[in-house]
Design an enzyme around this catalytic site. Sequence first.
Site, mmCIF file in Angstrom:
data_model
loop_
_atom_site.group_PDB
_atom_site.id
_atom_site.type_symbol
_atom_site.label_atom_id
_atom_site.label_comp_id
_atom_site.label_asym_id
_atom_site.label_seq_id
_atom_site.Cartn_x
_atom_site.Cartn_y
_atom_site.Cartn_z
ATOM 1 N N SER A 325 0.791 -1.220 0.000
ATOM 2 C CA SER A 325 0.000 0.000 0.000
ATOM 3 C C SER A 325 0.831 1.281 0.000
ATOM 4 O O SER A 325 0.275 2.374 -0.107
ATOM 5 C CB SER A 325 -0.911 0.003 1.234
ATOM 6 O OG SER A 325 -0.166 -0.064 2.436
ATOM 7 N N SER A 326 2.165 1.155 0.101
ATOM 8 C CA SER A 326 3.012 2.351 0.026
ATOM 9 C C SER A 326 3.406 2.631 -1.423
ATOM 10 O O SER A 326 4.542 3.031 -1.708
ATOM 11 C CB SER A 326 4.271 2.171 0.894
ATOM 12 O OG SER A 326 3.939 1.810 2.214
ATOM 13 N N ILE A 346 2.043 -4.001 6.650
ATOM 14 C CA ILE A 346 1.337 -5.012 7.441
ATOM 15 C C ILE A 346 1.234 -6.336 6.703
ATOM 16 O O ILE A 346 0.785 -7.326 7.254
ATOM 17 C CB ILE A 346 -0.072 -4.515 7.842
ATOM 18 C CG1 ILE A 346 -0.652 -5.351 8.983
ATOM 19 C CG2 ILE A 346 -1.010 -4.514 6.631
ATOM 20 C CD1 ILE A 346 -1.958 -4.841 9.533
ATOM 21 N N GLY A 347 1.651 -6.364 5.442
ATOM 22 C CA GLY A 347 1.640 -7.606 4.678
ATOM 23 C C GLY A 347 2.603 -7.564 3.506
ATOM 24 O O GLY A 347 2.563 -8.436 2.644
ATOM 25 N N GLY A 348 3.444 -6.535 3.489
ATOM 26 C CA GLY A 348 4.364 -6.328 2.374
ATOM 27 C C GLY A 348 4.258 -4.940 1.789
ATOM 28 O O GLY A 348 4.771 -4.668 0.704
#
Length: 705
Positions: A325-326, A346-348
């Site tokens: 999400s970044s 939080i998940g990659g």
Amino acid sequence: MLFVQPQFVFHVVSTTLFLRKSFFFNSSRPVRRVVDFFYLLRKIGNSFPKHVLLCVGFKTKPVAPQHALLESSSPVKRHQNKTCVGAMGLNLIERLGLTAVKVYLESRLGLSLRVTCYVAVGLFGTAFAWRRLQQRRLLMHSRQRAARKLEARNAAVASFARPTTEQLERFRHIAFMNIPQLLIALQRGEVSAEDAVRTYIYLACAAQQEFNCLADVMFTEALSHARELDRILAETGKPVGPLHGLPISIKENIGISGTDSTVGTSGNCFLEREDAVLIQVIREAGAVPFTKTNVPQTMLSFETSNPVYGRTSNPWNLDRTCGGSSGGEGALIAAGGSPVGIGSDIGGSIRIPCQFCGLYGIKPTSSRIALAGSIAVMYGQESIASSLGPMGTSVEDLAILCRVLMSEKQFRRDPDCGAPLPFNNDEFASTNKLKVGYYTYDGFFEPSHSCKRAVLEAVEALRAKGHTVIEFDPPNVQPAMEAYYYMLTADGSGQFLAALRNEDIDPSIATQLSLNKASGWIRFAISFGMRRILGWNRMASLIDCLGAKSASNVWLRQYARRELRRDYVRRWKEEGLDILITPGGSLPAARHGTTKDLSPSLSYTMIWNLFDFPCGNVPITLVTDQDLALQQPRKTQDTVDRIADVTDVDSVGLPVGVQVVALPWQDEKALRGMQELESLLPFTAGDDLRKRFVGAYTTSSRVSL
């Protein structure tokens, strides 16, 4: 007389009552209305007068004479009769169906069943239409808020004055410096903080035109802050801190006073935010946050797209996503629009954009950098810990920020921050030989040939340098993935769904939204079909993990997670490993619109969030024609495999990297392994891309703002 078969009514009512009890909060509103209707029928059955039951032929056990029920006036007997009738309310509907309703309405209320049904349907229809009208009104309101936010962002970007030719030359000179060089020039006064910030504001605006990577901006505030830093340096002769005058871009969910953290939803537009602890720390160190960058809607996707700011593209290929999400950070830094940035994971969410955009980035142990002030969708969810971390164009960039962020200052401001461990520079600068484990396939999702090749090239370079390299077999990846999905959706995705109420839904989260909104029996049917008919066991096992869980079941799964983590640590220590190298991701950058069905491919990143191991991404190479020639179709051939096979097509020239993993609290050792790889396999293609963009942006005839 209207009569419905008792067996039919019994099955319908019993099914709907079961749905209400088990899946009420996962059902759509119209379904809830129907369930409530049958629930009301049950309540009516519990309150039927005794003489009506007997008049229509209902017999209780034991059978009581009619006069005994009618003539009983004792409070005790009345209570006993009510209890008997209430206990058999559902049996009433089974035996009589709508006939009992008709008798009750005509004998007690004097109403015709036909008229009553017409009135009930009319009222239900009116209420349903009114609700839909309200939903449409709220949706239009959310669209207006999103449009106003987008207009404000665009106006702020457009307001930046077009630089002169002389300024462009200075901008080019500053942009071609790496961060250590720029910091030295800033601290010596050779480059003013205002010029540095103005340079990257201009480059960010130019990148925004091509890739749509910016969210809320604070150009005016950043320039004012930079002038203040210049004034302090001129008066005292001392820089404010180790990051004096350094422009930094920030992921949109991190709170900054005067800006929004929308996480891609209109409901969070125009809400007041305060500076996060991280922002306070870097400002005290002299850094200048100058813009926020785009994120996916709810940040639970790895394609950066949302209804507020739109979709962000990959600088390497406009038809591909920059990750998430970044992702806004990844696109902006890769295009030369920011020297360094801060993301969350939080998940990659840090490592996937770095993999897709050819950058360096690290996800620290969750409590090494303070989270206070960052915005989330699932508040209170702590089973899977989130982390904040830096993203940049070299490992030294990451280390410079980590030295500032992993300090005593953040521990004083955030009591929830973990153990006060300052950055261990001795570990980072150590020259001792490393023992390195590696794997190219985790047994859950097969990566692309290019991703496997990146791992093999990395370990061969380390072996040639004298480091010990052994193969590591990751145990129990599928149970770990199931635990990740199980705990992340333990509330039935209630907060996730609430964040999307009255919102336009971005296509990148359409699949997970549909699965989370579906009732349990629908998910069961989908899972059953996938497993028993199609043979897609991997996807079925993850779908089975969705839905609300009891606290007891969550605790049991957390215990299972702890045992899995202990197994990894035990094997790690038995082998005497310092770091572990894995594929940076299973794929090169995916095509736009395909990530919604590719979540199972994230096993190479999600598992380390589950165990809270620090890990970082190192770009190694580019996809070649030979990689595509050697790429074989994946074995499972479920939906995920098919989309992954299509992703590999025409991926030549996209960056791929590796992931360097260390044990918890050994973040410096992960950075050291990353730096070792960077020195052995420098990723010059990324530097060439940024120089090409910066050169184009700083040519007067190329960009006009």
